[in-house]
Write a protein that holds these residues in place. Structure first.
Motif, PDB file in Angstrom:
ATOM      1  N   LEU A 136      61.260  60.276  58.806  1.00  0.00           N
ATOM      2  CA  LEU A 136      61.358  60.442  57.306  1.00  0.00           C
ATOM      3  C   LEU A 136      61.748  59.335  56.238  1.00  0.00           C
ATOM      4  O   LEU A 136      61.274  58.992  55.371  1.00  0.00           O
ATOM      5  CB  LEU A 136      61.789  62.036  56.987  1.00  0.00           C
ATOM      6  CG  LEU A 136      61.011  63.090  57.434  1.00  0.00           C
ATOM      7  CD1 LEU A 136      61.583  64.347  57.196  1.00  0.00           C
ATOM      8  CD2 LEU A 136      59.747  63.205  56.975  1.00  0.00           C
ATOM      9  N   LEU A 137      63.017  58.994  56.730  1.00  0.00           N
ATOM     10  CA  LEU A 137      63.706  58.052  55.996  1.00  0.00           C
ATOM     11  C   LEU A 137      63.208  56.731  56.011  1.00  0.00           C
ATOM     12  O   LEU A 137      63.126  56.038  55.190  1.00  0.00           O
ATOM     13  CB  LEU A 137      65.332  57.878  56.404  1.00  0.00           C
ATOM     14  CG  LEU A 137      66.085  59.316  56.184  1.00  0.00           C
ATOM     15  CD1 LEU A 137      67.553  58.731  56.682  1.00  0.00           C
ATOM     16  CD2 LEU A 137      66.234  59.677  54.772  1.00  0.00           C
ATOM     17  N   LEU A 138      62.559  56.470  57.194  1.00  0.00           N
ATOM     18  CA  LEU A 138      61.700  55.314  57.234  1.00  0.00           C
ATOM     19  C   LEU A 138      60.738  55.223  56.395  1.00  0.00           C
ATOM     20  O   LEU A 138      60.285  54.223  55.832  1.00  0.00           O
ATOM     21  CB  LEU A 138      61.238  55.106  59.058  1.00  0.00           C
ATOM     22  CG  LEU A 138      60.429  53.933  59.111  1.00  0.00           C
ATOM     23  CD1 LEU A 138      61.190  52.670  59.054  1.00  0.00           C
ATOM     24  CD2 LEU A 138      60.007  54.036  60.740  1.00  0.00           C
ATOM     25  N   ASP A 139      59.782  56.181  56.263  1.00  0.00           N
ATOM     26  CA  ASP A 139      58.908  56.469  55.300  1.00  0.00           C
ATOM     27  C   ASP A 139      59.276  56.007  54.112  1.00  0.00           C
ATOM     28  O   ASP A 139      58.774  55.520  53.120  1.00  0.00           O
ATOM     29  CB  ASP A 139      58.183  57.707  55.479  1.00  0.00           C
ATOM     30  CG  ASP A 139      57.276  57.638  56.643  1.00  0.00           C
ATOM     31  OD1 ASP A 139      56.800  56.720  57.137  1.00  0.00           O
ATOM     32  OD2 ASP A 139      56.791  59.059  56.730  1.00  0.00           O
ATOM     33  N   PHE A 140      60.628  56.647  53.580  1.00  0.00           N
ATOM     34  CA  PHE A 140      60.960  56.551  52.393  1.00  0.00           C
ATOM     35  C   PHE A 140      61.668  55.330  51.910  1.00  0.00           C
ATOM     36  O   PHE A 140      61.414  54.853  50.702  1.00  0.00           O
ATOM     37  CB  PHE A 140      62.109  57.880  52.237  1.00  0.00           C
ATOM     38  CG  PHE A 140      62.226  58.340  50.913  1.00  0.00           C
ATOM     39  CD1 PHE A 140      61.275  59.265  50.374  1.00  0.00           C
ATOM     40  CD2 PHE A 140      63.271  58.023  50.099  1.00  0.00           C
ATOM     41  CE1 PHE A 140      61.264  59.752  49.098  1.00  0.00           C
ATOM     42  CE2 PHE A 140      63.263  58.813  48.710  1.00  0.00           C
ATOM     43  CZ  PHE A 140      62.467  59.489  48.311  1.00  0.00           C
ATOM     44  N   TYR A 141      62.595  54.598  52.941  1.00  0.00           N
ATOM     45  CA  TYR A 141      63.308  53.530  52.529  1.00  0.00           C
ATOM     46  C   TYR A 141      62.821  52.264  53.128  1.00  0.00           C
ATOM     47  O   TYR A 141      63.277  51.509  53.294  1.00  0.00           O
ATOM     48  CB  TYR A 141      64.725  53.794  52.597  1.00  0.00           C
ATOM     49  CG  TYR A 141      65.372  54.695  51.824  1.00  0.00           C
ATOM     50  CD1 TYR A 141      65.664  54.734  50.432  1.00  0.00           C
ATOM     51  CD2 TYR A 141      65.961  55.973  52.494  1.00  0.00           C
ATOM     52  CE1 TYR A 141      66.328  55.510  49.722  1.00  0.00           C
ATOM     53  CE2 TYR A 141      66.688  56.916  51.714  1.00  0.00           C
ATOM     54  CZ  TYR A 141      66.778  56.745  50.294  1.00  0.00           C
ATOM     55  OH  TYR A 141      67.488  57.599  49.649  1.00  0.00           O
ATOM     56  N   GLY A 142      61.879  52.402  54.042  1.00  0.00           N
ATOM     57  CA  GLY A 142      61.479  51.459  54.966  1.00  0.00           C
ATOM     58  C   GLY A 142      61.103  50.234  54.363  1.00  0.00           C
ATOM     59  O   GLY A 142      61.752  48.789  54.735  1.00  0.00           O
TER      60      GLY A 142
END
Lengths: 121, 121
Positions: B9-15
């Motif tokens: 989820l963090l990858l989608d958000f801050y990727g």
């Protein structure tokens, strides 16, 4: 050097991602409204050095927002919720006049959720 | 190596804040579900090299969230809005039965705002 309100908002939003020194100078400039010379004195560096730190911060903040767009989304959410809050108040006015207590309770519940969302840190 | 949903989820958000190479390897691992060996083949580096890139990404993503907390806030907003959406639907059911057309129009208007907020990219 031009001080713009958008940079100030982005600083509040993404400031934690800046390095300590860059952030320190930029917060004094944007939040405490100190002059370049005052910041230079405080940090023991040249006025040009301070200007460079702030320019770097501004560039980084703009890049974060271009890549993530999270501040724009945050502002849109706040605007939507404010609109919603107003609608809920208007709905309640209409309902109050007709004494529909169960619907009023529902509206109160929604208002609470909206207020929580608006005030979250 | 453990694959956890939060990192995904963090990858989608801050990727977008990761460097290209780190992001490329990490997206293949989390989004395309490729193995370390498959990614290593694709990138022409060792399996350990891929592991290092992904570990670096995970560390960076966790740091972004610790510093900014924007993903947590986003999830809370979505949860609040979903709750609100359900309340609006229930309110509408109550009102439908009593034929209060002006209040129903108001509720429709609010539902529209909530849906826009829920679906924004």
């Amino acid at each position: 050097m031009e001080k713009n309100i958008e940079n100030s908002l982005l600083l509040d939003f993404y400031g934690e991602l800046l390095t300590d020194k860059v952030r320190y100078a930029t917060e004094m400039y944007y939040n405490d409204d100190l002059s370049l010379s005052e910041i230079a004195d405080d940090m023991g560096i040249t006025r040009q050095g301070v200007r460079d730190l702030i320019k770097r911060a501004e560039g980084n903040l703009q890049t974060f927002e271009e890549k993530l767009g999270l501040h724009k989304r945050f502002v849109e959410t706040q605007e939507g919720l404010s609109k919603l809050k107003k609608s809920l108040e208007e709905t309640k006015c209409v309902l109050d006049k007709e004494d529909k207590s169960s619907v009023i309770a529902k509206v109160d519940e929604m208002t609470l959720v909206v207020n929580e969302l608006l005030n979250q840190e």
